[in-house]
Write an enzyme that holds these catalytic residues in place. Structure first.
Site, mmCIF file in Angstrom:
data_model
loop_
_atom_site.group_PDB
_atom_site.id
_atom_site.type_symbol
_atom_site.label_atom_id
_atom_site.label_comp_id
_atom_site.label_asym_id
_atom_site.label_seq_id
_atom_site.Cartn_x
_atom_site.Cartn_y
_atom_site.Cartn_z
ATOM 1 N N ARG A 29 20.483 34.500 42.492
ATOM 2 C CA ARG A 29 19.503 34.893 43.429
ATOM 3 C C ARG A 29 20.234 36.437 43.970
ATOM 4 O O ARG A 29 19.952 36.817 44.958
ATOM 5 C CB ARG A 29 19.638 34.289 44.657
ATOM 6 C CG ARG A 29 18.251 34.526 45.597
ATOM 7 C CD ARG A 29 18.152 33.483 46.732
ATOM 8 N NE ARG A 29 16.770 33.710 47.287
ATOM 9 C CZ ARG A 29 16.843 33.923 48.653
ATOM 10 N NH1 ARG A 29 17.627 33.737 49.541
ATOM 11 N NH2 ARG A 29 15.374 33.875 49.039
ATOM 12 N N LYS A 80 19.924 29.858 61.949
ATOM 13 C CA LYS A 80 19.991 28.975 60.827
ATOM 14 C C LYS A 80 20.953 29.715 59.990
ATOM 15 O O LYS A 80 20.782 30.865 59.600
ATOM 16 C CB LYS A 80 18.501 29.220 60.270
ATOM 17 C CG LYS A 80 18.287 28.753 58.817
ATOM 18 C CD LYS A 80 16.968 28.676 58.644
ATOM 19 C CE LYS A 80 16.494 28.161 57.189
ATOM 20 N NZ LYS A 80 14.984 28.368 56.718
ATOM 21 N N ASP A 129 22.341 29.726 56.444
ATOM 22 C CA ASP A 129 21.946 29.555 54.988
ATOM 23 C C ASP A 129 23.092 29.940 54.126
ATOM 24 O O ASP A 129 24.089 30.701 54.073
ATOM 25 C CB ASP A 129 20.755 30.481 54.681
ATOM 26 C CG ASP A 129 19.726 30.049 53.686
ATOM 27 O OD1 ASP A 129 20.116 29.003 52.815
ATOM 28 O OD2 ASP A 129 18.682 30.529 53.403
ATOM 29 N N ASP A 134 13.889 22.900 50.553
ATOM 30 C CA ASP A 134 12.810 24.251 50.496
ATOM 31 C C ASP A 134 11.576 23.407 50.245
ATOM 32 O O ASP A 134 10.668 24.074 50.283
ATOM 33 C CB ASP A 134 13.506 25.068 49.452
ATOM 34 C CG ASP A 134 14.400 25.883 50.088
ATOM 35 O OD1 ASP A 134 14.410 26.038 51.281
ATOM 36 O OD2 ASP A 134 14.983 26.843 49.194
HETATM 37 C C1 DGJ Z 1 16.560 29.483 51.488
HETATM 38 C C2 DGJ Z 1 16.256 28.635 52.650
HETATM 39 O O1 DGJ Z 1 16.344 27.216 52.310
HETATM 40 C C3 DGJ Z 1 14.691 28.986 52.898
HETATM 41 O O2 DGJ Z 1 14.520 28.283 54.078
HETATM 42 C C4 DGJ Z 1 14.796 30.392 53.640
HETATM 43 O O3 DGJ Z 1 15.514 30.680 54.553
HETATM 44 C C5 DGJ Z 1 15.271 31.256 52.522
HETATM 45 N N1 DGJ Z 1 16.639 30.992 52.001
HETATM 46 C C6 DGJ Z 1 15.377 32.732 52.780
HETATM 47 O O4 DGJ Z 1 15.962 33.526 51.979
#
Ligand code: DGJ
Length: 723
Positions: free
Chosen positions: A437, A470, A472, A542
């Site tokens: 990514r 959040k 990530d 996701d």
């Molecule tokens: C992956 C996460 O699971 C999504 O919900 C979102 O926050 C994206 N990344 C953003 O890049």
């Protein structure tokens, strides 16, 4: 009441429902006797006979007696040719370790684990068994905690090198469980991105089997969990052993069925690509593994894990507190937003009762897509000209809380941070820095990098009124090397990374106790008990499609309480599967989780928006019951046409039931009968939606008749109240 008895060579841990017993063989090897339903007493004789040992337990290593002896913490090299729980290499290259009993101690508490997440609690007892290898000086403390209120044993091991030469731990599992027979099915949670935690059940076979991760995170592909069930065990009845690791990095959970049909379970750090150098005097702490026993089927096992999670693992202001209804802008805007666009979503969300607005990826640096800016955590004033405070003030003025997305463990090669510190990422000099990514992983085995990552987040949280984060993490490790670790410590990197991450999270939790943290890793790629110690909820997947979520959340609920699973109503056609589902189905699938919306509400028709308002109103009515109640799986999407689950209040006077028929059927489909669970059989319940009244016994034995509409993902949500 949890109690531990030490009576000569026999050690017996028990509470009201379970017993765990071990026996110290005359040579000082701890033999495993029993784990299961509570016993008043236990006689070691049958176990000694089964292991072909003499009646006093004496044995000779020469006769390979250990190869057929169930042990608490076996090692390779003493005649037991099965996989050992610990492997040690000395400086001369030889690899054998012989751990013998030194002492046993009972502690009236649950000791914390150095630098690692772990259960805690006051009403429990802990056995500390000290073993030592005379030749190397390696000491191993085996910890076993038994709780008053959970049918579980928490296990971990702490090593100390008491010798004078360095030692190398080549494997260091957290638990070994040697079972006398192998007539079990193995259940694991296996999957992929957007298909996390599918249930896989198969009979044990001779040889080795199990799950593992070497991705740097617990992973979407395999969960750090396994269960052994008798073939007749169902959701509602039968024997189950459940095991889960309180850890978020590389792990291995394996079962080896040997020549005598014994089954050896090992769970802990993945011994693949792992080694740990222990200098003289140094210590090493393994992660904690939780061992649950239930006679009440998978439902009983999950109840124990859920209780452990809620009462002994999650912390912070939101640990035992229902969560706000949120709206997240990710699927509504992706990277394409500005302040006005966000506010228009927020205003509509506030008007229908949403309580928290979450700004996802794209607010920092020059991040218009996923190719840049991770690491540059400064507000992008092109998108937010009034700065972060400008947006936050307006969100707060709408009477909503404000949340922000970070991906602090990562760096984009196209960033100021990477240009300033190209050696801060995990890499091997001379090898390609493989991007995933378009990003690289920061090397959290380094203290300076951890310090930077802490401040990147803490500075934002300190400077702005942020109520939710959040967190990530969107890639696996590759070309694993650290610029700072010496050659003989490079294999420590994956575990050092986790220690670094946990250290950062602990500091943030202490500094910002009011913040609600949600962890995420490309959806549910790091959904484990380790992360839940710092963050009480995790973005489950996701994949926001209602039908897919039935599978994902059903499997996830084996270990994790539903309210730990981030679950959102999103737009149709669904962005991941392209499927069309009703708003009702999307609500039904999400309502039991950490509930929210993830779409542009302005694109809904007035009727749909009104339906959303009613959903939120309904959710708020059920929120306490869903959060504090007992969750039961009723019909599995893996087994047939329906998914059904329910939550019953602790007082058993209320319940909520969700039933979904997964796919449309061509013919006239009769209503489905769902047998409920967990109700009080002596009470009568009103089914609010139909106005009908049934006895609790009737609902559990005969079932509730649920008439669903036509179409895919036809969903019914029913509220039951004591009549
Ligand atoms: C992956 C996460 O699971 C999504 O919900 C979102 O926050 C994206 N990344 C953003 O890049």
């Amino acid at each position: 009441m949890a109690e531990i008895q030490i009576c000569s060579n026999l050690i017996h841990l028990r509470n009201d429902h379970i017993s765990y017993a071990l026996y110290l063989l005359p040579g000082g090897i701890p033999m495993h006797l029993y784990f299961g339903a509570r016993l008043n007493e236990i006689n070691p004789l049958p176990f000694l006979r089964r292991s072909m040992l003499s009646e006093d337990g004496s044995f000779s290593v020469q006769q390979c007696a250990l190869d057929h002896t169930p042990q608490e913490y076996p090692s390779f090299g003493l005649g037991d040719a099965r996989q050992g729980a610990v492997g040690v290499r000395r400086s001369d290259g030889t690899r054998s370790v012989d751990l013998r009993f030194v002492s046993a101690e009972i502690v009236d508490e649950k000791p914390a684990l150095e630098g690692l997440p772990a259960t805690f609690g006051e009403s429990c007892q802990t056995l500390r068994l000290l073993l030592r290898d005379a030749l190397t000086g390696l000491a191993a403390e085996l910890f076993y905690t038994i709780f008053d209120d959970c049918d579980a044993i928490a296990r971990s091991v702490r090593f100390q090198n008491e010798g004078s030469d360095a030692l190398y731990l080549e494997s260091a599992f957290s638990l070994c469980l040697d079972l006398p027979d192998s007539r079990y099915d193995l259940l694991t949670l296996s999957g992929a991105w957007a298909r996390e935690r599918g249930m896989v059940r198969r009979p044990l076979f001779a040889g080795e089997q199990g799950v593992s991760s070497a991705r740097g995170a617990s992973s979407a592909q395999a969960s750090p969990f396994l269960a052994l069930l008798r073939s007749e065990t169902t959701e509602a009845s039968g024997e189950v052993y459940g095991m889960a690791l309180v850890y978020s990095g590389n792990f291995r959970a394996s079962v080896q069925v040997d020549q005598y049909d014994s089954a050896r379970v090992l769970m802990g750090l993945n011994d693949f690509d792992f080694e740990w150098k222990l200098e003289a005097g140094e210590r090493f702490q393994t992660p904690e593994a939780l061992l649950v026993f239930s006679n009440g089927g998978l439902d009983g096992m999950s109840a124990q894990f859920h209780r452990l999670c809620d009462w002994h693992l999650t912390r912070g202001a939101y640990a035992r507190k229902p969560r706000p209804v949120l709206i997240n802008n990710w699927e509504a805007t992706y990277f394409d937003f500005n302040e006005e666009k966000l506010l228009s979503i927020a205003r509509t969300a506030a008007s229908v009762g949403v309580e928290l607005f979450v700004l996802d990826d794209g607010w920092f640096g020059r991040r218009d897509d996923d190719t840049t800016s991770l690491g540059d955590w400064q507000v992008d004033t092109r998108k937010l000209p009034a700065g972060m405070d400008g947006l936050i003030d307006k969100i707060h003025a709408l009477n909503m809380r404000f949340g922000l997305w970070f991906e602090p463990e990562m760096v984009s090669p196209e960033s100021e941070l990477y240009r300033a510190h190209p050696d801060w990422c995990i890499h091997i000099d001379g090898r390609e820095r493989i991007e995933s990514r378009n990003q690289l992983t920061l090397d959290l085995s380094r203290a300076d990098v951890c310090e930077h990552v802490y401040h990147a987040v803490a500075d934002m949280l300190g400077a702005h009124q942020i109520d939710y984060v959040k967190w990530d993490m969107n890639r696996s490790f590759s070309n694993i090397g650290s610029a700072l670790l010496p050659p003989d410590r490079q294999k420590e990197l994956p575990h050092r990374y986790m220690l670094g991450l946990y250290g950062v999270l602990e500091r943030l939790l202490q500094a910002f106790p009011h913040v609600l943290f949600e962890s995420c890793a490309s959806g549910g790629g790091r959904f484990d008990l380790g992360m839940l110690h710092y963050m009480p909820q995790t973005w489950c997947s996701d994949n926001t499609d209602a039908l897919s979520r039935c599978f994902i959340q059903y499997g996830t609920s084996l270990v994790f309480p539903p309210h730990t699973m981030g679950a959102h109503v999103s737009a149709v056609p669904n962005h991941q599967t392209g499927r069309l589902t009703s708003l009702e189905a999307r609500f039904g699938a999400a309502a039991f989780g950490a509930f929210g919306y993830e779409l542009d509400l302005n694109r809904l028709s007035p009727e749909e928006l009104e339906a959303v308002r009613l959903q939120i109103h309904r959710f708020k009515d059920m929120r306490g019951l869903l959060f504090f109640g007992a969750f039961h799986r009723l019909l599995s999407p893996h087994d047939g046409a329906y998914t059904a689950w329910m939550t019953v209040s602790r007082e058993r006077d209320e319940a909520v039931l969700m039933v979904m028929r997964m796919q449309a059927q061509a013919s006239n489909v009769p209503p489905v009968i769902v047998r409920l669970r967990g109700l009080d059989e002596s009470l009568r319940y009103l089914v609010v939606e139909t106005g009908e009244i049934y006895g609790g016994d009737e609902l559990m034995r005969s079932g509730l008749c649920c008439a669903l509409s036509q179409g895919d993902a036809a969903c019914g949500l029913y509220m039951l109240k004591k009549a």
